[in-house]
Design a protein around this motif. Structure first.
Motif, PDB file in Angstrom:
ATOM      1  N   SER A  44     -54.732 -15.748   4.236  1.00  0.00           N
ATOM      2  CA  SER A  44     -54.923 -16.534   3.018  1.00  0.00           C
ATOM      3  C   SER A  44     -54.256 -15.877   1.821  1.00  0.00           C
ATOM      4  CB  SER A  44     -56.415 -16.790   2.758  1.00  0.00           C
ATOM      5  OG  SER A  44     -57.202 -15.646   2.954  1.00  0.00           O
ATOM      6  N   TYR A  45     -54.132 -14.553   1.791  1.00  0.00           N
ATOM      7  CA  TYR A  45     -53.464 -13.927   0.646  1.00  0.00           C
ATOM      8  C   TYR A  45     -51.970 -14.246   0.632  1.00  0.00           C
ATOM      9  CZ  TYR A  45     -51.118  -9.922   2.967  1.00  0.00           C
ATOM     10  OH  TYR A  45     -50.296  -9.114   3.725  1.00  0.00           O
ATOM     11  N   SER A  65     -58.538 -18.232   6.569  1.00  0.00           N
ATOM     12  CA  SER A  65     -59.277 -17.524   5.524  1.00  0.00           C
ATOM     13  C   SER A  65     -59.533 -16.090   5.983  1.00  0.00           C
ATOM     14  CB  SER A  65     -60.607 -18.231   5.240  1.00  0.00           C
ATOM     15  OG  SER A  65     -61.379 -17.489   4.321  1.00  0.00           O
ATOM     16  N   THR A  66     -58.984 -15.130   5.243  1.00  0.00           N
ATOM     17  CA  THR A  66     -59.076 -13.712   5.634  1.00  0.00           C
ATOM     18  C   THR A  66     -59.572 -12.885   4.443  1.00  0.00           C
ATOM     19  OG1 THR A  66     -56.698 -13.536   5.129  1.00  0.00           O
ATOM     20  CG2 THR A  66     -57.321 -13.816   7.445  1.00  0.00           C
ATOM     21  N   ASP A  93     -57.599  -9.877   2.615  1.00  0.00           N
ATOM     22  CA  ASP A  93     -57.209 -10.205   1.238  1.00  0.00           C
ATOM     23  C   ASP A  93     -57.693  -9.141   0.256  1.00  0.00           C
ATOM     24  OD1 ASP A  93     -56.316 -12.480   2.459  1.00  0.00           O
ATOM     25  OD2 ASP A  93     -57.584 -13.876   1.335  1.00  0.00           O
ATOM     26  N   TYR A 113     -54.883 -18.647  15.418  1.00  0.00           N
ATOM     27  CA  TYR A 113     -55.525 -18.614  14.102  1.00  0.00           C
ATOM     28  C   TYR A 113     -56.969 -18.115  14.225  1.00  0.00           C
ATOM     29  CZ  TYR A 113     -51.639 -21.481  12.289  1.00  0.00           C
ATOM     30  OH  TYR A 113     -50.409 -21.965  11.903  1.00  0.00           O
TER      31      TYR A 113
END
Length: 515
Positions: free
Chosen positions: A51-52, A58-59, A63, A298
């Motif tokens: 995600s970053y 979404s990590t 991040d 993912y």
């Protein structure tokens, strides 16, 4: 201790490098102890899913490290293959110097280990008084960390016999025959590509890795010595196998696919059409199979992020996080259907060549580096951090200056990256590729087709422009840059390279003139 650090840092380094003490930060010099270092390493982890980075997964834990540390958004591996890239990371040297240019211990591999004389940062850290530990995948030969002085090891490789039989994928061959005849596994899955594992995260091999990593950190934190620890995960290496909830976390039908997904390869080297490992035969894969493979990948990234969160929490509970230097790195990327390719092989596409790299040094302000850096740069960076004695010439360059001052700090660093693919499980290719922000040139000495890509206008590398006359000047410039880098790294392939480049260039004896 301060005197010891300065003595180690000022030892002479070959190839004309300046005294390492010049590169040691003031925070290190004034510190009464050497820094603790933790490497979190992942297998075949792409650069673009977090995600970053604006990716689909979404990590939050990854991040957070990216926000606290230095993001190297254009980090490149040396080789899109596990053993050679890992050897380069731990030594800072190319495979033609270490002797490790192929996978070890697998079908047709020519070598069984990284020669023990190549001690790398593990032995250098041990010799500098560090408590050294290694948990998880090594893939540079059985007992490798122990032979280099490591104090703590966990993982099946670390107890295996040296120079044993190669592992041969006979079972995979049979399973592929079943897929090609229309067969499937339980639940209609294809476990050589994607599979829902029984149990939960807590029963997974990833969680087991975390637990042993936590045990190592607790052991080291109780001792009055600096520690250098590596926790190396086999995720998200294909096949993509994860338990719930990660297996169903992403809906395959809604995934956004890249422009080069299942793209037909036109005017590409013949080697890209061959199956170098059983699962490279993807004729049986349906659209749903490809989408599920991507969705399970993912899911593996989400699971890895959870694992990182657990490890970071442990370092905080142990009271070592505040001053801990952390590197998050993948050994190379992986293909998820781009160019109709799966896993990795003898090519230099960005999906394989690029890798994630985050480096957290609490003494440095967070920043993002856009210059291209290499897997080779990690060893000299560790050497600067930890005050390690040199063990020979190094092809990489320390990243400390970039971390301290940003892209403009290191004016001598040309914004380019060299990549090689010498062997794949006993098959020779000799590939060398040079990448700049604008272009990529791939030399395929075992084929009559080289490759040239305009990365600005064709970032997914569909169109090989090596014969396009409009790009002649740029091609010649890239050839000249690659030649210079082969010379700098004492690559013996430069002789063959100059001979094969004659049709492209003018001039004599390998001197390139741009017209």
């Amino acid at each position: 201790m301060i005197r010891r650090l300065l003595t180690l840092a000022c030892l002479s380094i070959t190839m004309g490098t300046s005294c390492a003490a010049d590169k040691v930060s003031s925070a290190e010099v004034t510190s009464a102890k050497q820094p603790n270092v933790l490497i979190l390493m992942f297998d075949d982890m792409r650069f673009d899913t977090f995600s970053y980075r604006g990716g689909p997964v979404s990590t939050p834990n990854i991040d957070a490290l990216a926000q606290q540390g230095t993001r190297f958004d254009n980090a490149m591996t040396t080789t899109g293959l596990c053993s050679p890239s890992r050897a380069a990371m731990f030594t800072g040297r190319w495979g033609h110097k270490t002797g490790l240019e192929d996978n070890v211990g697998l079908y047709h591999s020519r070598v069984s280990e990284l020669d023990v004389s190549e001690g790398g940062v593990i032995k250098r850290a041990h010799d500098a008084g560090y408590e050294v530990g290694y948990v998880g995948k090594w893939h540079l030969g059985p007992q490798g960390p122990a032979l280099r002085g490591a104090d703590y090891m966990w993982g099946h490789e670390h107890a295996n016999e040296r120079h044993g039989r190669q592992w041969t994928p006979y079972v995979m061959q049979e399973e592929m025959a079943n897929y090609n005849q229309g067969g499937r596994d339980a639940k209609g899955e294809k476990h050589l590509y994607y599979q829902t594992l029984p149990g939960t995260y807590e029963t997974s091999h990833t969680a087991e890795n975390v637990r042993h990593g936590q045990k190592m950190l607790k052991d080291f934190a109780s001792k009055d010595k600096p520690f250098f620890s590596v926790i190396s995960f086999e995720q998200p290496h294909p096949p993509y196998r994860v338990p719930e909830p990660y297996a169903s976390m992403f809906d395959p039908s809604t995934l956004e696919l890249p422009l080069n997904h299942l793209a037909k390869r036109q005017f590409k080297p013949m080697s890209q059409d061959d199956a170098w490992w059983p699962w490279h035969d993807v004729e049986h894969m349906t659209d749903e199979d490809w989408r599920k493979s991507r969705s399970y990948y993912y899911g593996a990234i989400a699971m890895i992020d959870h694992a990182i969160g657990e490890i970071i929490q442990t370092t905080k509970e142990l009271g070592v996080y505040a001053d801990l230097r952390i590197i998050v790195v993948g050994d190379q990327g992986s293909m998820l259907g781009e160019h109709s390719l799966y896993d990795k092989g003898p090519y230099a596409y960005d999906e394989l060549m690029r890798m994630p790299l985050i480096i957290r040094d609490p003494a440095q302000a967070p920043r993002t580096i856009t210059k291209q850096v290499s897997m080779l740069d990690i060893a000299p960076t560790l050497g600067d951090w930890m005050g390690l004695k040199s063990d020979g010439d190094v092809d990489g360059r320390s990243l400390v200056n970039l971390m301290q001052q940003g892209d403009s700090a290191d004016q001598g660093r040309v914004d380019q990256a060299l990549y090689a693919y010498e062997w794949y499980n006993g098959g020779w290719f000799g590939i060398r590729a040079l990448r700049t922000p604008e272009f990529k040139f791939v030399w395929n000495p075992g084929d009559s087709r080289d490759e040239f890509y305009d990365l600005k206008n064709d970032p997914v590398e569909l169109n090989n422009l090596v014969k396009n006359p409009k790009y002649k000047a740029q091609l010649l410039e890239m050839i000249a840059l690659l030649d210079a880098e082969l010379v700098r790294t004492a690559d013996p392939s430069v002789v063959k390279f100059r001979q094969q480049m004659k049709p492209y260039v003018s001039g004599k004896d390998g001197t390139y003139q741009v017209h």
